[in-house]
Scaffold this motif. Structure first.
Motif, PDB file in Angstrom:
ATOM      1  N   LEU A   1       2.324  11.111   1.840  1.00 49.38           N
ATOM      2  CA  LEU A   1       1.439  12.015   1.109  1.00 49.38           C
ATOM      3  C   LEU A   1       1.197  13.346   1.811  1.00 49.38           C
ATOM      4  CD1 LEU A   1      -1.103   9.327  -0.073  1.00 49.38           C
ATOM      5  CD2 LEU A   1       0.113  10.859  -1.597  1.00 49.38           C
ATOM      6  N   GLY A   2       1.527  13.414   3.098  1.00 45.49           N
ATOM      7  CA  GLY A   2       1.328  14.667   3.820  1.00 45.49           C
ATOM      8  C   GLY A   2      -0.109  14.928   4.230  1.00 45.49           C
ATOM      9  N   VAL A   3      -0.981  13.956   4.031  1.00 41.98           N
ATOM     10  CA  VAL A   3      -2.365  14.077   4.478  1.00 41.98           C
ATOM     11  C   VAL A   3      -2.707  12.851   5.319  1.00 41.98           C
ATOM     12  CG1 VAL A   3      -3.128  15.469   2.528  1.00 41.98           C
ATOM     13  CG2 VAL A   3      -3.281  12.992   2.384  1.00 41.98           C
ATOM     14  N   GLU A   4      -3.574  13.050   6.271  1.00 36.70           N
ATOM     15  CA  GLU A   4      -3.964  11.942   7.138  1.00 36.70           C
ATOM     16  C   GLU A   4      -5.120  11.177   6.511  1.00 36.70           C
ATOM     17  OE1 GLU A   4      -5.586  11.353  11.683  1.00 36.70           O
ATOM     18  OE2 GLU A   4      -4.017  12.825  11.273  1.00 36.70           O
ATOM     19  N   PRO A   5      -5.007   9.854   6.435  1.00 39.81           N
ATOM     20  CA  PRO A   5      -6.125   9.078   5.907  1.00 39.81           C
ATOM     21  C   PRO A   5      -7.305   9.120   6.884  1.00 39.81           C
ATOM     22  CG  PRO A   5      -4.434   7.605   6.758  1.00 39.81           C
ATOM     23  CD  PRO A   5      -3.866   9.001   6.822  1.00 39.81           C
ATOM     24  N   GLU A   6      -8.467   9.365   6.353  1.00 36.81           N
ATOM     25  CA  GLU A   6      -9.670   9.394   7.171  1.00 36.81           C
ATOM     26  C   GLU A   6     -10.293   8.003   7.155  1.00 36.81           C
ATOM     27  OE1 GLU A   6     -12.272  12.785   6.202  1.00 36.81           O
ATOM     28  OE2 GLU A   6     -10.638  13.394   4.877  1.00 36.81           O
ATOM     29  N   VAL A   7     -10.290   7.362   8.298  1.00 32.93           N
ATOM     30  CA  VAL A   7     -10.910   6.043   8.400  1.00 32.93           C
ATOM     31  C   VAL A   7     -12.395   6.281   8.638  1.00 32.93           C
ATOM     32  CG1 VAL A   7     -10.890   3.827   9.578  1.00 32.93           C
ATOM     33  CG2 VAL A   7      -8.767   5.118   9.320  1.00 32.93           C
ATOM     34  N   ILE A   8     -13.139   6.280   7.551  1.00 37.34           N
ATOM     35  CA  ILE A   8     -14.537   6.706   7.602  1.00 37.34           C
ATOM     36  C   ILE A   8     -15.445   5.562   8.048  1.00 37.34           C
ATOM     37  CG2 ILE A   8     -14.214   8.492   5.874  1.00 37.34           C
ATOM     38  CD1 ILE A   8     -15.497   6.598   3.820  1.00 37.34           C
TER      39      ILE A   8
ATOM     40  N   ALA B   1      -2.300  19.208  -7.828  1.00 32.19           N
ATOM     41  CA  ALA B   1      -3.608  19.243  -7.161  1.00 32.19           C
ATOM     42  C   ALA B   1      -3.568  20.191  -5.969  1.00 32.19           C
ATOM     43  CB  ALA B   1      -4.007  17.848  -6.715  1.00 32.19           C
ATOM     44  N   GLU B   2      -4.629  21.008  -5.844  1.00 30.87           N
ATOM     45  CA  GLU B   2      -4.698  21.995  -4.760  1.00 30.87           C
ATOM     46  C   GLU B   2      -5.235  21.384  -3.474  1.00 30.87           C
ATOM     47  OE1 GLU B   2      -6.887  25.496  -6.320  1.00 30.87           O
ATOM     48  OE2 GLU B   2      -6.609  24.468  -8.254  1.00 30.87           O
ATOM     49  N   ARG B   3      -6.102  20.407  -3.603  1.00 32.05           N
ATOM     50  CA  ARG B   3      -6.706  19.772  -2.433  1.00 32.05           C
ATOM     51  C   ARG B   3      -6.605  18.257  -2.591  1.00 32.05           C
ATOM     52  NH1 ARG B   3     -12.331  23.314  -2.415  1.00 32.05           N
ATOM     53  NH2 ARG B   3     -11.352  25.373  -2.188  1.00 32.05           N
ATOM     54  N   VAL B   4      -6.265  17.598  -1.500  1.00 26.46           N
ATOM     55  CA  VAL B   4      -6.125  16.143  -1.508  1.00 26.46           C
ATOM     56  C   VAL B   4      -6.922  15.577  -0.338  1.00 26.46           C
ATOM     57  CG1 VAL B   4      -4.519  14.191  -1.394  1.00 26.46           C
ATOM     58  CG2 VAL B   4      -3.786  16.358  -2.461  1.00 26.46           C
TER      59      VAL B   4
ATOM     60  N   THR C   1       0.834  -1.205   0.000  1.00 25.41           N
ATOM     61  CA  THR C   1       0.000   0.000   0.000  1.00 25.41           C
ATOM     62  C   THR C   1       0.866   1.252   0.000  1.00 25.41           C
ATOM     63  OG1 THR C   1      -1.722  -1.219   1.200  1.00 25.41           O
ATOM     64  CG2 THR C   1      -1.877   1.186   1.197  1.00 25.41           C
ATOM     65  N   PHE C   2       1.926   1.258   0.800  1.00 26.07           N
ATOM     66  CA  PHE C   2       2.808   2.430   0.849  1.00 26.07           C
ATOM     67  C   PHE C   2       3.523   2.625  -0.487  1.00 26.07           C
ATOM     68  CE2 PHE C   2       3.293   1.699   5.701  1.00 26.07           C
ATOM     69  CZ  PHE C   2       2.079   2.317   5.930  1.00 26.07           C
ATOM     70  N   ALA C   3       3.880   1.542  -1.165  1.00 27.84           N
ATOM     71  CA  ALA C   3       4.507   1.665  -2.481  1.00 27.84           C
ATOM     72  C   ALA C   3       3.562   2.346  -3.464  1.00 27.84           C
ATOM     73  CB  ALA C   3       4.918   0.288  -3.002  1.00 27.84           C
ATOM     74  N   ALA C   4       2.282   1.966  -3.422  1.00 28.13           N
ATOM     75  CA  ALA C   4       1.291   2.610  -4.286  1.00 28.13           C
ATOM     76  C   ALA C   4       1.127   4.082  -3.910  1.00 28.13           C
ATOM     77  CB  ALA C   4      -0.049   1.890  -4.178  1.00 28.13           C
ATOM     78  N   CYS C   5       1.145   4.388  -2.618  1.00 23.67           N
ATOM     79  CA  CYS C   5       1.031   5.778  -2.172  1.00 23.67           C
ATOM     80  C   CYS C   5       2.192   6.621  -2.708  1.00 23.67           C
ATOM     81  CB  CYS C   5       1.000   5.845  -0.653  1.00 23.67           C
ATOM     82  SG  CYS C   5      -0.545   5.292   0.095  1.00 23.67           S
ATOM     83  N   ARG C   6       3.394   6.063  -2.714  1.00 25.90           N
ATOM     84  CA  ARG C   6       4.535   6.805  -3.239  1.00 25.90           C
ATOM     85  C   ARG C   6       4.354   7.121  -4.729  1.00 25.90           C
ATOM     86  NH1 ARG C   6       7.269   3.818   0.955  1.00 25.90           N
ATOM     87  NH2 ARG C   6       7.407   1.921  -0.304  1.00 25.90           N
TER      88      ARG C   6
ATOM     89  N   VAL D   1      -1.778   4.836   9.328  1.00 26.29           N
ATOM     90  CA  VAL D   1      -1.968   6.290   9.282  1.00 26.29           C
ATOM     91  C   VAL D   1      -0.619   7.005   9.212  1.00 26.29           C
ATOM     92  CG1 VAL D   1      -2.774   8.298  10.590  1.00 26.29           C
ATOM     93  CG2 VAL D   1      -4.207   6.252  10.445  1.00 26.29           C
ATOM     94  N   ARG D   2       0.322   6.599  10.054  1.00 22.49           N
ATOM     95  CA  ARG D   2       1.639   7.260  10.069  1.00 22.49           C
ATOM     96  C   ARG D   2       2.337   7.128   8.720  1.00 22.49           C
ATOM     97  NH1 ARG D   2       1.995   4.747  15.119  1.00 22.49           N
ATOM     98  NH2 ARG D   2       3.333   3.111  14.247  1.00 22.49           N
ATOM     99  N   GLY D   3       2.260   5.936   8.116  1.00 20.30           N
ATOM    100  CA  GLY D   3       2.913   5.722   6.825  1.00 20.30           C
ATOM    101  C   GLY D   3       2.340   6.607   5.740  1.00 20.30           C
ATOM    102  N   VAL D   4       1.020   6.745   5.710  1.00 23.86           N
ATOM    103  CA  VAL D   4       0.378   7.572   4.689  1.00 23.86           C
ATOM    104  C   VAL D   4       0.746   9.039   4.876  1.00 23.86           C
ATOM    105  CG1 VAL D   4      -1.846   8.384   3.807  1.00 23.86           C
ATOM    106  CG2 VAL D   4      -1.523   5.954   4.315  1.00 23.86           C
TER     107      VAL D   4
END
Length: 307
Positions: A105-112, A77-80, A61-66, A98-101
């Protein structure tokens, strides 16, 4: 106009949409797609059994995020917004995810919640549809399935813990699945439909809309496409008889036979039969004669939420 990037991280895949939103609010405006991609990472590997995200699943997952971070930077992109769904809801070690993302990416994943997931799916799927009466939107994911009823707004929603990965890992269907394994999966799905029906009027809506990879793959097979073609699949109408035929074929096939299906992504070969079975059971329970297939789903809903 606002350039947005939406990321949907589910149990089986992680997806990115970069788009220009020409307007926001109400039902006006348009998302102009610039880039849309999907990577099978199987984040939910073993979560149903262990309650934890596996180290190798996190690294995939982290590889895909990179890779996605590079695309987002390229398009400016202005908003992520990064939304994480079923697998990360269920995992004890979700803080590691969460820490890895955030680091990448500099944004926190929202676990909805399941209800939030349902609302995003509904918005993404129906914003450009114009049917009479209510829709029933069914989003068949890897770990969960969302049921949402509404017309232009959500009226009722329920998320239940059946999905193509969860059913496959729980019941370990053979090569091919045995009648006993199919019956066990079907019993789980029917129990989940009972739960969904307590909140969502499954038989009331006039239009059934199906979302996510299991549904679009079944549609591609039913249409006899020589290769996966999003334009041909989007808003196609697949009769129940065709869904049943494809489901029976997938359940009766071996891994090798499924590998030979040209529209089937390699990351779905082992889980597609379970996903098709969920769709078939939904259509039988709702009495739907056909399913309208949408390539626009939770990812588009996420994009609209930050437009």
């Amino acid at each position: 106009m606002t350039r947005v990037a939406a990321i949907d991280c589910g149990t089986n895949s992680i997806r990115l949409l970069v788009a220009d939103a020409t307007a926001s609010g109400g039902d006006c405006g348009e998302l102009v797609e610039l880039d849309r991609r999907m990577t099978i990472v199987r984040l939910g590997q073993g979560v149903d059994r262990t309650g934890r995200l596996a180290p190798e699943a996190l690294e995939r997952t982290f590889a895909a995020c990179r890779a996605y971070a590079a695309v987002i930077e390229e398009f400016g992109a202005e908003r992520v917004r990064f939304v994480a769904t079923s697998a990360s809801r269920d995992a004890e070690n979700r803080d590691e995810f969460v820490r890895g993302v955030v680091d990448i990416l500099g944004v926190e994943p929202e676990v909805i919640t399941g209800d939030q997931e349902a609302e995003f799916s509904f918005t993404g799927a129906t914003r450009e549809l114009h049917a009479d009466g209510d829709y029933l939107v069914v989003d068949i994911g890897g770990g969960s399935t969302e049921f949402v009823v509404g017309s232009r707004r959500v009226r009722a929603a329920r998320s239940v813990d059946v999905g193509c990965v969860r059913m496959t890992e729980r019941h370990h269907p053979g090569d091919p699945a045995t009648p006993e394994q199919i019956a066990a999966m079907r019993a789980d799905i029917e129990a989940a439909l009972d739960l969904a029906g307590q909140t969502v009027p499954l038989r009331e809506p006039r239009t059934l809309v199906g979302l996510a990879g299991s549904v679009t793959t079944v549609a591609a097979i039913a249409l006899g496409l020589p290769a996966y073609d999003s334009a041909a699949i989007h808003h196609s109408r697949i009769p129940y008889e065709d869904v049943k035929r494809v489901t029976e074929r997938l359940l009766a096939s071996t891994h090798e036979e499924r590998t030979a299906i040209p529209v089937l992504h390699p990351g779905r070969i082992d889980v597609i039969a379970a996903g098709a079975l969920v769709l078939e059971a939904v259509m039988e329970r709702t009495g739907a004669s056909e399913v309208v297939v949408s390539e626009h789903d939770i990812l588009d809903g996420i994009a609209w939420s930050i437009a």
